[in-house]
Write a protein that holds these residues in place. Structure first.
Motif, PDB file in Angstrom:
ATOM      1  N   ASN A 180      38.003  40.601  27.292  1.00 43.46           N
ATOM      2  CA  ASN A 180      36.821  40.713  28.146  1.00 43.46           C
ATOM      3  C   ASN A 180      37.134  41.388  29.481  1.00 43.46           C
ATOM      4  OD1 ASN A 180      34.045  40.365  28.659  1.00 43.46           O
ATOM      5  ND2 ASN A 180      34.428  38.495  29.823  1.00 43.46           N
ATOM      6  N   TYR A 181      38.015  42.380  29.449  1.00 43.01           N
ATOM      7  CA  TYR A 181      38.282  43.152  30.656  1.00 43.01           C
ATOM      8  C   TYR A 181      37.124  44.110  30.903  1.00 43.01           C
ATOM      9  CZ  TYR A 181      40.288  46.646  33.782  1.00 43.01           C
ATOM     10  OH  TYR A 181      40.506  47.503  34.821  1.00 43.01           O
ATOM     11  N   MET A 203      33.888  46.111  40.889  1.00 38.72           N
ATOM     12  CA  MET A 203      33.659  44.797  40.308  1.00 38.72           C
ATOM     13  C   MET A 203      34.515  44.665  39.063  1.00 38.72           C
ATOM     14  SD  MET A 203      29.573  44.161  40.757  1.00 38.72           S
ATOM     15  CE  MET A 203      29.123  45.676  39.915  1.00 38.72           C
ATOM     16  N   GLN A 204      35.140  43.502  38.921  1.00 42.44           N
ATOM     17  CA  GLN A 204      36.028  43.309  37.773  1.00 42.44           C
ATOM     18  C   GLN A 204      35.871  41.912  37.209  1.00 42.44           C
ATOM     19  OE1 GLN A 204      40.223  44.501  38.186  1.00 42.44           O
ATOM     20  NE2 GLN A 204      40.788  42.678  37.029  1.00 42.44           N
ATOM     21  N   GLN A 205      35.832  41.836  35.885  1.00 39.73           N
ATOM     22  CA  GLN A 205      35.876  40.574  35.153  1.00 39.73           C
ATOM     23  C   GLN A 205      37.053  40.620  34.195  1.00 39.73           C
ATOM     24  OE1 GLN A 205      32.053  40.136  33.186  1.00 39.73           O
ATOM     25  NE2 GLN A 205      31.393  38.638  34.685  1.00 39.73           N
ATOM     26  N   TYR A 206      37.675  39.455  33.966  1.00 41.58           N
ATOM     27  CA  TYR A 206      38.805  39.414  33.036  1.00 41.58           C
ATOM     28  C   TYR A 206      39.036  37.972  32.628  1.00 41.58           C
ATOM     29  CZ  TYR A 206      43.504  40.370  31.175  1.00 41.58           C
ATOM     30  OH  TYR A 206      44.613  40.495  30.372  1.00 41.58           O
ATOM     31  N   ASP A 207      39.181  37.744  31.297  1.00 46.36           N
ATOM     32  CA  ASP A 207      39.447  36.398  30.798  1.00 46.36           C
ATOM     33  C   ASP A 207      40.919  36.162  30.501  1.00 46.36           C
ATOM     34  OD1 ASP A 207      36.815  35.681  30.982  1.00 46.36           O
ATOM     35  OD2 ASP A 207      36.348  36.064  28.882  1.00 46.36           O
ATOM     36  N   ASP A 212      44.470  28.509  26.103  1.00 49.78           N
ATOM     37  CA  ASP A 212      43.802  27.271  26.516  1.00 49.78           C
ATOM     38  C   ASP A 212      42.792  27.458  27.639  1.00 49.78           C
ATOM     39  OD1 ASP A 212      45.283  25.634  24.697  1.00 49.78           O
ATOM     40  OD2 ASP A 212      47.000  25.798  26.044  1.00 49.78           O
ATOM     41  N   ILE A 213      42.797  28.615  28.267  1.00 50.31           N
ATOM     42  CA  ILE A 213      41.862  28.857  29.359  1.00 50.31           C
ATOM     43  C   ILE A 213      41.316  30.273  29.280  1.00 50.31           C
ATOM     44  CG2 ILE A 213      43.096  27.292  30.932  1.00 50.31           C
ATOM     45  CD1 ILE A 213      44.009  29.941  32.397  1.00 50.31           C
ATOM     46  N   ASN A 214      40.181  30.488  29.908  1.00 49.77           N
ATOM     47  CA  ASN A 214      39.732  31.823  30.283  1.00 49.77           C
ATOM     48  C   ASN A 214      39.985  31.970  31.779  1.00 49.77           C
ATOM     49  OD1 ASN A 214      38.804  32.611  27.756  1.00 49.77           O
ATOM     50  ND2 ASN A 214      36.782  31.709  28.094  1.00 49.77           N
ATOM     51  N   TYR A 242      36.330  41.586  50.353  1.00 52.89           N
ATOM     52  CA  TYR A 242      36.958  41.207  49.079  1.00 52.89           C
ATOM     53  C   TYR A 242      36.630  39.751  48.783  1.00 52.89           C
ATOM     54  CZ  TYR A 242      40.820  39.331  46.225  1.00 52.89           C
ATOM     55  OH  TYR A 242      41.562  38.672  45.281  1.00 52.89           O
ATOM     56  N   ASP A 243      36.245  39.483  47.533  1.00 55.58           N
ATOM     57  CA  ASP A 243      35.933  38.122  47.099  1.00 55.58           C
ATOM     58  C   ASP A 243      36.414  37.968  45.667  1.00 55.58           C
ATOM     59  OD1 ASP A 243      34.094  35.958  45.818  1.00 55.58           O
ATOM     60  OD2 ASP A 243      33.830  35.679  47.964  1.00 55.58           O
ATOM     61  N   ASN A 244      37.099  36.851  45.387  1.00 51.11           N
ATOM     62  CA  ASN A 244      37.657  36.671  44.050  1.00 51.11           C
ATOM     63  C   ASN A 244      37.743  35.184  43.733  1.00 51.11           C
ATOM     64  OD1 ASN A 244      38.828  37.237  41.599  1.00 51.11           O
ATOM     65  ND2 ASN A 244      40.682  38.163  42.414  1.00 51.11           N
ATOM     66  N   SER A 245      37.569  34.856  42.465  1.00 50.48           N
ATOM     67  CA  SER A 245      37.790  33.492  41.972  1.00 50.48           C
ATOM     68  C   SER A 245      38.388  33.591  40.580  1.00 50.48           C
ATOM     69  CB  SER A 245      36.476  32.695  41.936  1.00 50.48           C
ATOM     70  OG  SER A 245      35.548  33.289  41.048  1.00 50.48           O
ATOM     71  N   TRP A 246      39.204  32.596  40.198  1.00 52.79           N
ATOM     72  CA  TRP A 246      39.905  32.680  38.928  1.00 52.79           C
ATOM     73  C   TRP A 246      40.447  31.313  38.530  1.00 52.79           C
ATOM     74  CZ3 TRP A 246      41.767  33.919  43.641  1.00 52.79           C
ATOM     75  CH2 TRP A 246      42.978  33.338  44.046  1.00 52.79           C
ATOM     76  N   GLN A 247      40.730  31.177  37.248  1.00 51.74           N
ATOM     77  CA  GLN A 247      41.531  30.081  36.725  1.00 51.74           C
ATOM     78  C   GLN A 247      42.908  30.640  36.400  1.00 51.74           C
ATOM     79  OE1 GLN A 247      38.258  28.714  33.813  1.00 51.74           O
ATOM     80  NE2 GLN A 247      39.408  26.829  34.222  1.00 51.74           N
ATOM     81  N   ALA A 248      43.933  29.798  36.476  1.00 43.71           N
ATOM     82  CA  ALA A 248      45.302  30.301  36.384  1.00 43.71           C
ATOM     83  C   ALA A 248      46.039  29.713  35.193  1.00 43.71           C
ATOM     84  CB  ALA A 248      46.062  29.992  37.669  1.00 43.71           C
ATOM     85  N   ALA A 249      46.894  30.546  34.616  1.00 42.65           N
ATOM     86  CA  ALA A 249      47.870  30.102  33.621  1.00 42.65           C
ATOM     87  C   ALA A 249      49.227  30.087  34.313  1.00 42.65           C
ATOM     88  CB  ALA A 249      47.877  31.043  32.424  1.00 42.65           C
TER      89      ALA A 249
END
Length: 684
Positions: A180-181, A203-207, A212-214, A242-249
């Motif tokens: 999902n890039y 704008m960028q999206q990436y899973d 176990d996570i996106n 700049y604004d960003n949010s994410w889940q981490a592995a």
């Protein structure tokens, strides 16, 4: 992406994305010439003051596939950029045997604004480059070693200065890929009054590939820049958001992967991640004699991590939140001039640099699933600094040039601890740094260099004023505010103006206190004195008009020089060998292709060198085809689907059912598997 983000992006860009005719530069002949470097500037004979500095242009940046924005620093020979967490967090950097963590001992600037964060919640010198759009970089000026007087804090290993474009092509680019890039970039510039207005948005999206996570990366970048001639100089005003949010592995222990309990792309804590924001307003004015810059930066970060799982808290787990909220104010004024002293031609650069960090909160909290359980530490910090520098290049003869630099830095800090008054207080320190060198033009093709210089890095202000451990309240010794480094280098550069050029450098560096990254704490801490030396080679070869080949090698020996009980003399995380190679085909025809190989060797993971990581090798490929106003691109990242690791650490962690003291193990973050990304660009 949210609908309002699309609306903002396209409404802003519609103002300036209008085709304009080419025009001559309106600056007078008295203004310093601004040279746009399209590729790598390899002919630095007679211009550079050391063998380990260079200039990278925007054309070379556009030729190389990048998994992450921070990888633009890998254009610096010997630099390695990795990641041990989520895509929104600052990268991990390695150079000259340093595990630089997220930027310690390597300073980075963009149009005069510092990127390194002092007394940061996650690590001293924290350097997050995610707010930069690579397509807008005009050039990167890099220097390794502390041989230039205009480089101060965090510059012991080197520095990089990014310059942004004043004018750019009008284009819209759409990128799509696996996991999902999605990336949308729109940029353009147009004549506005006497100057140019440049607007850009990303704008960028990436899973991500994790099982176990996106990652749920949602990144937004906006830039507006106006530039025009002013008073025999060139003025630019730049607004960046700049604004960003994410889940981490995060890194995971090897024992759960080898037992089959967890996939190597899995996660033990699926609630870690972060949010980061950066907004800035800056202005620059330069002429042939003066340069002035000023900036205001607002930066916020919330970062949740869990590296030891249930070692400290067997009930709630060891997840913690690091917070950093600050405003930064600063600027620089420098004067450049030539004069003749007797028979010598002398070029001077004299300047002053100011910076003030107003940190409203730098905090550490124990959390569970991102919910705060208790406060470990919360502080307000004010940190100001003044840097004065003088750099002179003296033409001793037709072949010999001497380089002499002197720098003075004064730093003042004030810490207000919310929990322990014993840890509140103030401190100040000052340091002089001397830099000197000689360069010799052996012939039209050969140039030799010798350099020596003193540098420094600052320590976290909280460590300077801390008198009691925030958990146990036991007395602790404060650390020095400023730490000295000293280095030297012998270099040789060759350029034959037809097909081949190369540079080699033999260097040495010692530090009074190593800033060491601690894997189980997710932070860096002051450690013992250290010494490094090594050799670096960079070579570039053109095979006819269409093919080019480059190779870069770096070998380093890194050791502690100060003994410590029950510890060895190897520096944890130090990197002894780096190699990279690139092959590029770029003809006058419509298509081009490139291959890029990166290898870094086994790294020592403990001070006795009993634990070592495996080596890491990755191959990336890119293909591009131009047709009229369209460009079609294809990137194959990790082409050979390597299952090597981006990073490895060795420390104790604890999973449910394991002994209370935990299990010492190797913790790793894997390279992302092979991924394919396509890009379509329309220029108008």
């Amino acid at each position: 992406m949210k609908i309002y983000q699309y609306s903002i992006l396209f409404s802003v860009l519609s103002v300036c994305l209008v085709p304009t005719e080419g025009r001559a530069d309106p600056l007078s002949a008295h203004v310093m010439e601004q040279i746009i470097i399209k590729g790598r500037q390899t002919d630095l004979l007679g211009q550079a003051s050391s063998a380990s500095e260079g200039v990278v242009g925007n054309a070379e940046i556009s030729d190389r596939p990048l998994l992450r924005t921070g990888e633009v620093l890998e254009f610096i020979p010997g630099m390695v950029v990795t990641q041990h967490s989520g895509s929104g967090k600052a990268n991990q950097y390695f150079l000259r045997g340093f595990n630089l963590d997220h930027g310690t001992d390597f300073s980075t600037f963009i149009d005069g604004m510092p990127v390194n964060m002092r007394s940061h919640g996650h690590g001293q010198g924290y350097t997050d480059l995610s707010f930069i759009m690579p397509e807008l970089i005009s050039q990167i000026d890099y220097q390794k070693g502390a041989y230039h007087a205009d480089s101060g804090d965090f510059s012991a290993a080197g520095s990089a200065r990014f310059s942004l474009q004043n004018r750019t092509t009008n284009e819209i680019s759409i990128g799509l890929g696996q996991d999902n890039y999605q990336r949308l970039l729109a940029k353009g510039s147009a004549k506005q009054g006497q100057g140019d207005l440049l607007l850009a948005g990303e704008m960028q999206q990436y899973d991500g590939p994790w099982t176990d996570i996106n990652e749920n990366v949602e990144k937004l970048n906006l830039l507006a820049r106006y530039s025009q001639p002013l008073a025999s100089g060139q003025l630019s005003v730049t607004l960046m958001a700049y604004d960003n949010s994410w889940q981490a592995a995060d890194q995971i222990p090897g024992r759960v992967v080898s037992s089959g309990e967890l996939d190597r792309l899995g996660s033990l804590d699926t609630t870690v991640g972060g949010e980061s924001r950066r907004y800035s307003l800056s202005t620059n004015w330069y002429s042939d004699a003066w340069q002035l810059s000023a900036y205001i930066i607002e930066s916020d970060m919330d970062l949740w991590s869990n590296f030891t799982y249930f070692l400290e808290d067997p009930i709630n787990g060891d997840q913690f939140e690091q917070v950093d909220k600050r405003w930064i104010y600063g600027g620089q004024l420098s004067h450049h001039w030539h004069q003749r002293l007797g028979q010598f031609e002398v070029e001077h650069n004299l300047g002053v640099q100011l910076r003030y960090d107003d940190i409203s909160e730098v905090g550490l909290y124990n959390t569970r699933a991102r919910q705060r359980l208790n406060t470990v530490r919360s502080d307000e910090v004010q940190q100001g600094s003044v840097g004065l520098f003088s750099q002179s290049d003296i033409q001793l003869s037709a072949d010999w040039t001497a380089h002499l630099g002197l720098r003075y830095d004064y730093v003042d800090v004030s810490v207000d601890s919310a929990l322990t008054t014993a840890n509140s207080g103030g401190a100040s320190d000052a340091i002089w740094s001397l830099k000197a060198g000689l360069s010799y033009q052996i012939s039209a093709n050969w140039h030799a260099y010798i350099n020596a210089g003193q540098g420094f890095h600052s320590n976290d202000a909280r460590g300077v004023t801390t008198a009691a451990d925030p958990l146990t309240l036991e007395p602790v010794d404060p650390v020095d505010l400023l730490v000295r480094s000293e280095g030297a280098e012998l270099g040789l550069r060759f350029f034959d103006y037809t097909a081949f050029n190369a540079s080699v450098a033999l260097w040495y560096l010692q530090m009074d206190s190593e800033l060491l990254y601690v894997g189980d704490a997710g932070n860096n801490e002051p450690s013992r004195a250290s010494r490094r030396f090594g050799v670096e080679l960079a070579a570039y070869y053109w095979l006819g008009n269409n093919w080019s080949l480059d190779a870069e090698l770096a070998v380093t020996r890194s050791r502690f020089t100060e003994p410590e009980a029950d510890e060895g003399n190897y520096i944890d995380g130090s990197l002894p060998f780096v190699a990279s190679m690139g092959l590029i085909y770029k003809a006058d025809s419509a298509w081009q292709t490139s291959l890029r190989l990166r290898h870094f060797g086994k790294r020592t993971l403990d001070s006795f060198n009993e634990q070592r990581s495996a080596s890491t090798t990755v191959l990336n490929a890119g293909y591009q085809y131009n047709w009229q106003q369209w460009t079609f691109g294809l990137e194959l990242l990790n082409l050979l689907d390597s299952n090597d690791n981006d990073i490895d650490y060795f420390y104790a962690s604890r999973l449910p059912g394991e002994p209370a003291e935990g299990v010492e193990d190797r913790h790793s973050h894997p390279i992302e598997p092979r991924t394919v990304r396509a890009k379509v660009t329309y220029r108008f």
